[in-house]
Design a protein around this motif. Structure first.
Motif, short mmCIF file in Angstrom:
data_model
loop_
_atom_site.label_atom_id
_atom_site.label_comp_id
_atom_site.label_asym_id
_atom_site.label_seq_id
_atom_site.Cartn_x
_atom_site.Cartn_y
_atom_site.Cartn_z
N PRO A 68 11.81 34.02 10.88
CA PRO A 68 13.11 34.53 10.82
C PRO A 68 13.22 36.07 10.75
O PRO A 68 12.09 36.64 10.16
N GLY A 69 14.09 36.53 11.30
CA GLY A 69 14.15 38.07 11.55
C GLY A 69 15.55 38.46 12.22
O GLY A 69 16.41 38.78 11.47
N LYS A 70 15.80 38.42 13.56
CA LYS A 70 16.83 38.70 14.35
C LYS A 70 17.51 37.61 14.17
O LYS A 70 17.23 36.45 14.53
N THR A 71 18.86 37.81 13.71
CA THR A 71 19.90 36.57 13.78
C THR A 71 20.34 36.20 15.52
O THR A 71 20.36 37.25 16.09
N LEU A 72 20.82 35.11 15.55
CA LEU A 72 21.03 34.74 16.98
C LEU A 72 22.19 35.28 17.48
O LEU A 72 23.05 35.74 16.66
N SER A 73 22.56 35.21 18.77
CA SER A 73 23.63 35.66 19.57
C SER A 73 24.78 34.69 19.22
O SER A 73 24.55 33.40 18.87
N LEU A 74 26.12 35.08 19.64
CA LEU A 74 27.19 34.30 19.43
C LEU A 74 26.88 33.13 20.30
O LEU A 74 27.36 31.88 20.18
N LYS A 75 26.51 33.28 21.73
CA LYS A 75 26.22 32.29 22.56
C LYS A 75 25.30 31.34 22.06
O LYS A 75 25.43 29.99 22.28
N GLY A 76 24.14 31.88 21.32
CA GLY A 76 23.06 30.89 20.66
C GLY A 76 23.66 30.10 19.57
O GLY A 76 23.35 28.91 19.15
N ALA A 77 24.66 30.86 18.88
CA ALA A 77 25.18 30.10 17.96
C ALA A 77 25.95 28.91 18.38
O ALA A 77 26.11 27.79 17.64
N VAL A 78 26.71 28.92 19.38
CA VAL A 78 27.83 27.99 20.08
C VAL A 78 26.76 27.00 20.39
O VAL A 78 27.06 25.53 20.02
N GLU A 79 25.62 27.17 20.96
CA GLU A 79 24.62 26.15 21.39
C GLU A 79 24.35 25.11 20.06
O GLU A 79 24.12 23.90 20.38
N ARG A 80 23.86 26.10 19.21
CA ARG A 80 23.34 25.14 18.04
C ARG A 80 24.54 24.55 17.27
O ARG A 80 24.32 23.40 16.78
N LEU A 81 25.68 24.96 17.36
CA LEU A 81 26.90 24.27 16.63
C LEU A 81 27.09 23.04 17.39
O LEU A 81 27.63 21.90 16.97
#
Length: 287
Positions: A68-81
Motif C-alpha cells: 500500500p502506498g500510491k492509490t490506483l488511477s481511475l482506469k485501474g479503479a474501473v478495471e477492479r470495479l
C-alpha cells in the motif's frame, strides 16, 4: 485509519461533485465554466470509485495490494470495479468508453493545449454527470440530497444534453430491474417512477405509494381524490347518512371516483324521495 479514508474519499468526492454542479448550473456560454465542471466531475468520479473499492477492502484502493502506498488511477479503479472477484459491478463497455474519454479530456484540459468546443465539453459533462447520479445512489447507497440539492439538480436537467443523457440512463436502469411497477412520474411526466422505491429515477421526485381505501389498488398519494366535495357540509344529518350508508372514504383513487359519485347521488335521491314521502304523509295526516 480506514475510517479516515472513508471520510476523505466519500466526502471529497461529494465536494468535487458539488463544485462541478456549481459550474455547470450557471448555464453560461463561457467554455471555461464547462472546463472546470469536467475537471471536478471526473475527480469526483475517481474518488467515488475508490470509495466503492475501499468498501470491498481498503487495500483495493492502492496500485499494489501487497505494498500500500500510491492509490490506483481511475482506469485501474474501473478495471477492479468490473472484476467479478472484486467490485463485480456491471459497467458496460460503452460506459467505460465514455468514462475513459472523459478522463482523457481532463488530462488534456490540465496538461495540454485546449482545443474542444463548448458543445463537446457540455456533452462529456452530461455523460459523466448522468453516470455519477446513479453510481452514488446505486453503488454507494446515497440519497440524492446527500450530493446535490434539489434546485441545482432541476436546473441542470433543463440542459438539453444533460437531460437526454439522464433520461437514457434512467430508462436503461428501469429496463434492468426485475420486479416492481413503473409508473408515469407526476413531476417530469416520464415513465420512470419506481413504485418499489417510491421515487422517480429520472427527476428524483419522491412520493408515497398508497392503497385506495375503496378498491385496494395502489396509487400515488397525490392522485387520490378528495371526496369531501361530494357531501353537503351544511347539512350535517345528510352528511352523516351518506357516510354511514355507503362507508364514504375521505379519498379514493381515480378509478373509484365515478362509482363513488354515483353511489352518493343515488343515496341522495333516495333520501330526497323518502323525505318527500314523509312530508306528504304528514301533510295528509294533518289534513
Amino acid at each position: 485509519m480506514s475510517k479516515t479514508h472513508h471520510l476523505d474519499l466519500l466526502n471529497n468526492s461529494i465536494s468535487y461533485f458539488r463544485e462541478a454542479v456549481a459550474y455547470a448550473q450557471r448555464e453560461s456560454d463561457d467554455t471555461n465554466y464547462w472546463k472546470f465542471a469536467i475537471l471536478h466531475v471526473v475527480q469526483a468520479m475517481e474518488l467515488a470509485f475508490k470509495e466503492r473499492l475501499r468498501r470491498v477492502h481498503p487495500t483495493f484502493i492502492y496500485e499494489s495490494v501487497d505494498r500500500p502506498g500510491k492509490t490506483l488511477s481511475l482506469k485501474g479503479a474501473v478495471e477492479r470495479l468490473r472484476n467479478p472477484q472484486i467490485g463485480n459491478i456491471p459497467i458496460a463497455d460503452w460506459e467505460v468508453a465514455k468514462i475513459l474519454k472523459a478522463f482523457d479530456l481532463r488530462s488534456e484540459l490540465t496538461h495540454f493545449e485546449f482545443n474542444h468546443s463548448h458543445d463537446h465539453i457540455e456533452l462529456k459533462f452530461a455523460e459523466i454527470f448522468g453516470f455519477m447520479i446513479f453510481f452514488y445512489r446505486r453503488h454507494l447507497g446515497l440519497e440524492t440530497a446527500a450530493f446535490i440539492e434539489e434546485e441545482q439538480h432541476n436546473r441542470i436537467i433543463r440542459l438539453v444534453r444533460t437531460r437526454a443523457e439522464l433520461l437514457d440512463r434512467a430508462k436503461a436502469y428501469v429496463k434492468s430491474l426485475e420486479g416492481g411497477d413503473i409508473w408515469l412520474c407526476p413531476t417530469c411526466q416520464e415513465g420512470t417512477f419506481l413504485t418499489a422505491e417510491e421515487q422517480c429515477c429520472f427527476c428524483h421526485h419522491k412520493e408515497c405509494v398508497v392503497e385506495c381505501p375503496t378498491c385496494g389498488a395502489e396509487s400515488l398519494e397525490s392522485q387520490l381524490i378528495d371526496t369531501s366535495d361530494l357531501l353537503d357540509w351544511d347539512y350535517d344529518e345528510g352528511r352523516m347518512v351518506l357516510v354511514e350508508e355507503i362507508g364514504l372514504e375521505d379519498h379514493v383513487c381515480p378509478e373509484c371516483i365515478s362509482e363513488t359519485r354515483q353511489k352518493v347521488e343515488d343515496l341522495r335521491r333516495s333520501q330526497y324521495d323518502e323525505d318527500r314521502a314523509m312530508e306528504e304523509y304528514y301533510a295528509r295526516k294533518g289534513g
